[in-house]
Design an enzyme around this catalytic site. Structure first.
Site, PDB file in Angstrom:
ATOM      1  CB  SER A 145      -0.948  -0.043   1.203  1.00  0.00           C
ATOM      2  OG  SER A 145      -1.952   0.926   1.092  1.00  0.00           O
ATOM      3  CG  HIS A 167      -5.556  -2.367   0.297  1.00  0.00           C
ATOM      4  ND1 HIS A 167      -4.725  -2.352  -0.795  1.00  0.00           N
ATOM      5  CD2 HIS A 167      -5.023  -1.467   1.185  1.00  0.00           C
ATOM      6  CE1 HIS A 167      -3.749  -1.474  -0.598  1.00  0.00           C
ATOM      7  NE2 HIS A 167      -3.906  -0.937   0.587  1.00  0.00           N
ATOM      8  CD  GLU A 215      -5.411  -4.197  -4.026  1.00  0.00           C
ATOM      9  OE1 GLU A 215      -5.586  -3.830  -2.845  1.00  0.00           O
ATOM     10  OE2 GLU A 215      -4.387  -4.781  -4.416  1.00  0.00           O
TER      11      GLU A 215
END
Length: 517
Positions: free
Chosen positions: A217, A425, A341
């Protein structure tokens, strides 16, 4: 008598060696002399663990919003057996994770190394996620025990300043800086940590010429920037980016801000706290600064003061343009993203609101986007919103990064797509670190973790994820955009969502051209 003494001596040496190994495996101290002084860690289950090693001076007081300074040397042995607080922030380091103590004094790192460290072990430096606003290098999900013990690598987890304390730009800060810029202090922290690795990792058995930086990320987003930063050149030799990147045109709503705009926002922020000068802001409590929000400014898109900017020093220019001009680090790269995501952060919209937002954002490309992401009904909208947000924030960014690096570097690129269940995610993280989460971890999960952690550590060792007993992972190129599917299946295939990537690419190129003109 001499022969007997010799035999007894050999026996004593052997017994001492056996005892030493036993002690090292059962919690004995492990001391190492490094830049700054001596640190002592612990040994647990064949892994040497050092927690909370300082790699820079505390960025407090007059050092707030300055580039990190060298550590202050210590005389006595420093016990590195307790994690330090995460950098000042509001909330937990990750959603669903427990809240950790926070402090402005936070520039520390954690290190895991195998007891039987091979000479010149590969080093993997992890940069945590959290949107550059949250995150901690000490979160259990990121612990390097398994990778150190089973894969023979050294894991280093770095802290870096986040939020306003990590990324504020302001005209006064620019004026006082020797490099005539401001912002990006969090990135400078990462660079300081990587320099620490170069100076000290050999003391732990690591190879300073074989360092892989990997991140998830915001950590991957930061690696995207470190690869174009002159300040980070040569500090790492391979990179892995998981679900993060930034290739949108700088100075637009699709890219990072530029220094002049960021300075304007910084001034407005100080005014909002009734602290118009940097001296006053440096006397404002860190907790108050971390809890404050930035005022929006007309014409300054996608910038709230808590993210990196083009400052002309750490980040010299537009990211996409620098990659396209072969100005990035020429190193092997492994990239990828997950199914769905945006599932964890999505705020559902009604069909009319969704259609309006697409038209406002994508302008002349809006009808093409609405054909690919229709909003005719509530069900349509729910699916389209998830797909479009996943594409805009993650899919295209990482795909464009891979394409440009494959085109302009002399090194191999490897691309993955992680899919298992509904995913989302960060779903790949437990498998990368091979750290079981929850009571539902089964032999199937462990098998997936064994494969993925092997791919990651193979790449760190050689620049290629392939290895004995693993399904073959072909390299990615602009012409052959081969993707390795991980999680549900382990097989190479065609690039997922390629039509979506190409549409987003056309929009981004059009926006970039309009900005240049």
């Amino acid at each position: 008598m001499g022969r007997l003494q010799l035999d007894i001596t050999k026996w004593l040496v052997l017994m001492f060696s056996i005892l030493l190994v036993a002690l090292r495996a059962t919690g004995a101290d492990e001391s190492v002399s490094i830049d700054g002084g001596v640190v002592s860690g612990a040994v647990e289950d064949q892994v040497k663990i050092f927690k909370g090693i300082p790699f820079a001076a505390p960025p407090v007081g007059n050092l707030r919003w300055r580039a990190p300074k060298p550590v202050v040397p210590w005389k006595r042995t420093l016990a590195a057996t307790e994690f330090k607080p995460q950098c000042m922030q509001v909330g937990p380091p990750l959603p669903t994770m427990p809240v950790e103590p926070s402090s402005e004094d936070c520039l520390y790192l954690n290190l895991w190394a195998p007891v039987q460290t091979p000479i010149d072990a590969p080093v993997m430096v992890f940069l945590h996620g959290g949107g550059l606003r949250n995150g901690s290098p000490s979160t259990p999900l990121y612990w390097g025990n398994h990778l150190a013990k089973e894969r023979g690598v050294i894991i280093v987890n770095l802290a870096y300043r986040v939020g306003v304390l990590g990324f504020l730009a302001h005209p006064e800060l620019t004026s006082e800086s020797p490099y005539r810029s401001s912002g990006n202090y969090g990135l400078l922290d990462m660079i300081a940590g990587l320099r620490w690795v170069q100076k000290n990792i050999s003391q732990f058995g690591g190879d300073p010429s074989n360092v892989t930086v990997f991140g998830h990320s915001a950590g991957a987003w930061s690696i995207n920037k470190l690869m174009i930063s002159p300040l980070a050149r040569g500090l790492f030799h391979k990179a892995i980016g998981q679900s993060g990147g930034d290739m949108g045109p700088a100075g637009t709503r699709e890219g990072i801000a530029v220094l002049a705009d960021a300075e304007r926002v910084g001034v407005a922020f100080g005014d909002s706290l009734r602290a118009p000068s940097i001296a006053q802001l440096r006397h404002t409590a860190a907790t108050d600064i971390a809890a404050s929000t930035f005022p929006g400014l007309p014409g300054v898109h996608n910038y709230d003061g808590a993210i990196a900017i083009v400052d002309g020093y750490v980040i010299p220019g537009d990211t996409y343009s620098l990659y396209a001009s072969s100005k990035q680090s020429n190193i092997p790269l492994l990239l990828g993203y997950n199914d769905n995501e945006a599932a964890l952060t999505l705020r559902p919209m009604e069909p009319m609101a969704f259609v309006t937002s697409v038209r406002e954002r994508y302008g002349p490309f809006a009808e093409d986007f609405l054909e690919m992401y229709p909003g005719r009904s509530t069900a349509d909208t729910a699916t389209s919103q998830l797909r479009l947000e996943s594409e805009a924030s993650f899919g295209w960014q990482i795909w464009a990064w891979a394409v440009q690096h494959a085109k302009t570097s002399n090194e191999q690129v490897f691309f993955y797509h992680f899919s298992r269940g509904r995913v989302g995610h960060g779903a790949e993280l437990p498998y990368v670190f091979a750290r079981p989460i929850g009571p539902t971890w089964t032999d199937v999960h462990q098998s997936i973790a064994d494969r993925i952690s092997s791919y990651w550590t193979n790449f760190a060792k050689t620049g290629n994820p392939n290895g004995t007993g693993l399904p073959a992972w072909p390299a990615f190129s602009e012409a052959q955009q081969t993707t390795m599917y991980l999680g549900q299946d382990f097989a190479a295939g065609e690039m997922p969502n390629l039509k979506e990537h190409l549409l987003m690419d056309a929009y981004m190129n059009s926006l970039r051209n309009r900005t240049r003109n």
